[in-house]
Design an enzyme around this catalytic site. Structure first.
Site, PDB file in Angstrom:
ATOM      1  N   SER A 167      38.024  48.509  39.445  1.00  0.00           N
ATOM      2  CA  SER A 167      38.652  47.197  39.235  1.00  0.00           C
ATOM      3  C   SER A 167      37.665  46.048  39.047  1.00  0.00           C
ATOM      4  O   SER A 167      38.077  44.891  38.909  1.00  0.00           O
ATOM      5  CB  SER A 167      39.539  46.880  40.444  1.00  0.00           C
ATOM      6  OG  SER A 167      38.756  46.866  41.633  1.00  0.00           O
ATOM      7  N   GLU A 168      36.362  46.320  39.027  1.00  0.00           N
ATOM      8  CA  GLU A 168      35.362  45.262  39.093  1.00  0.00           C
ATOM      9  C   GLU A 168      35.518  44.174  38.028  1.00  0.00           C
ATOM     10  O   GLU A 168      35.397  42.978  38.322  1.00  0.00           O
ATOM     11  CB  GLU A 168      33.947  45.865  39.013  1.00  0.00           C
ATOM     12  CG  GLU A 168      33.498  46.608  40.258  1.00  0.00           C
ATOM     13  CD  GLU A 168      33.868  48.077  40.254  1.00  0.00           C
ATOM     14  OE1 GLU A 168      33.305  48.834  41.052  1.00  0.00           O
ATOM     15  OE2 GLU A 168      34.752  48.466  39.443  1.00  0.00           O
ATOM     16  N   VAL A 169      35.773  44.575  36.770  1.00  0.00           N
ATOM     17  CA  VAL A 169      35.794  43.569  35.704  1.00  0.00           C
ATOM     18  C   VAL A 169      36.968  42.606  35.845  1.00  0.00           C
ATOM     19  O   VAL A 169      36.965  41.522  35.253  1.00  0.00           O
ATOM     20  CB  VAL A 169      35.801  44.222  34.306  1.00  0.00           C
ATOM     21  CG1 VAL A 169      34.520  45.007  34.086  1.00  0.00           C
ATOM     22  CG2 VAL A 169      37.017  45.109  34.092  1.00  0.00           C
TER      23      VAL A 169
ATOM     24  N   ILE B  40      37.617  40.916  38.405  1.00  0.00           N
ATOM     25  CA  ILE B  40      37.172  39.767  39.192  1.00  0.00           C
ATOM     26  C   ILE B  40      35.823  39.241  38.696  1.00  0.00           C
ATOM     27  O   ILE B  40      35.112  38.535  39.416  1.00  0.00           O
ATOM     28  CB  ILE B  40      37.098  40.093  40.696  1.00  0.00           C
ATOM     29  CG1 ILE B  40      36.138  41.258  40.954  1.00  0.00           C
ATOM     30  CG2 ILE B  40      38.485  40.413  41.245  1.00  0.00           C
ATOM     31  CD1 ILE B  40      35.819  41.466  42.429  1.00  0.00           C
TER      32      ILE B  40
END
Length: 260
Positions: free
Chosen positions: A136-138, A140
């Site tokens: 899910s990094e991208v 945020i």
């Protein structure tokens, strides 16, 4: 048994069970948890009573990735301080990836970002059928930097790009299809099935042979094929002289049950 609040560690039937124990944070990773996990793995590596490791999470999720409150605090640190912090995570991930003994992830609830990475790094990963996986990094504005190196090697660049760049949440079925995990069961049966798999692996295969196979794979994947094959030939020859190989072949030829 070790319970230092961040980790629960027990040994049973030659299996080391490591439980991430921050259920109130969905077992999110921070500096202390990363350090404790690295420390326990160092101890297990040289423990002759342990032949396999099971990694799992307490509470409702396997691991939610990095603790975002911790990451927010790090934004006030210098670049050098952030490099040092990132390096600690890199060392942990590399240790899991190259760990000489088999590591099995027992995944339930959710494996998000770095938590999804943990499951990816293990030699085998089994998931409850209701588990959700997501890099899910991208979403945020962050990047899955360290995880990406391992993921691309495991499932290929195309599928890795799809997961990392879209930050899509996938089901356990899709994770199995992509090669992220090795099996699916119900959450109620997960612990039993993982333990059964680990015990079967321990009893039916040589620890020395597994360790040498992992070492060979990890040290040759990036080499030109001729160079890799030359190393493989030497390892093949060395294996023929090993006590385990002599025992295994003798037992097979004499139709005796091999006890590892």
């Amino acid at each position: 048994m070790l319970d230092n609040s961040l980790l629960i560690f027990i040994k049973k039937q030659r299996i080391a069970y490591i439980t991430l124990n921050r259920p109130e944070k969905r077992n999110a990773l921070n500096a202390d948890l990363v350090a404790e996990l690295s420390k326990v793995l160092n101890e297990i590596e040289n423990d002759t009573e342990v032949s396999a490791v099971v990694l799992k999470g307490a509470g409702k999720a396997f691991c939610a990735g990095a603790d975002l409150q911790y990451i927010q605090n790090l934004q006030n640190f210098s670049f050098e301080e952030n490099v040092n912090d990132s390096n600690a995570l890199k060392e942990l991930f590399y240790k899991i990836y190259t760990f000489p003994k088999i590591i099995i992830a027992s995944v339930h609830g959710a494996a998000i970002a770095g938590g999804c990475g943990l499951a990816t790094l293990c030699d085998f990963s089994f998931a409850a059928n209701n588990t959700k996986f997501c890099y899910s990094e991208v979403k945020i504005g962050f990047i899955p930097a360290i995880v990406s190196i391992f993921l691309a090697r495991k499932i290929g660049e195309g599928k890795a790009k799809q997961l990392l760049l879209s930050a899509q949440t996938i089901t356990a079925d899709k994770a199995l299809e992509y090669g992220l995990i090795n099996g699916i069961t119900t959450e109620a049966n997960l612990e039993e099935e993982v333990e059964s798999f680990a015990l079967k692996l321990i009893s039916e295969t040589s620890l020395e042979a597994k360790m040498n196979t992992k070492k060979l794979l990890n040290s040759t994947w990036h080499l030109p094929i001729e160079e890799a094959l030359n190393i493989a030939v030497k390892e093949n020859a060395k294996a023929r002289e090993s006590a385990d190989c002599k025992k295994g072949i003798s037992s097979f030829l004499n139709k005796e049950k091999i006890s590892w």
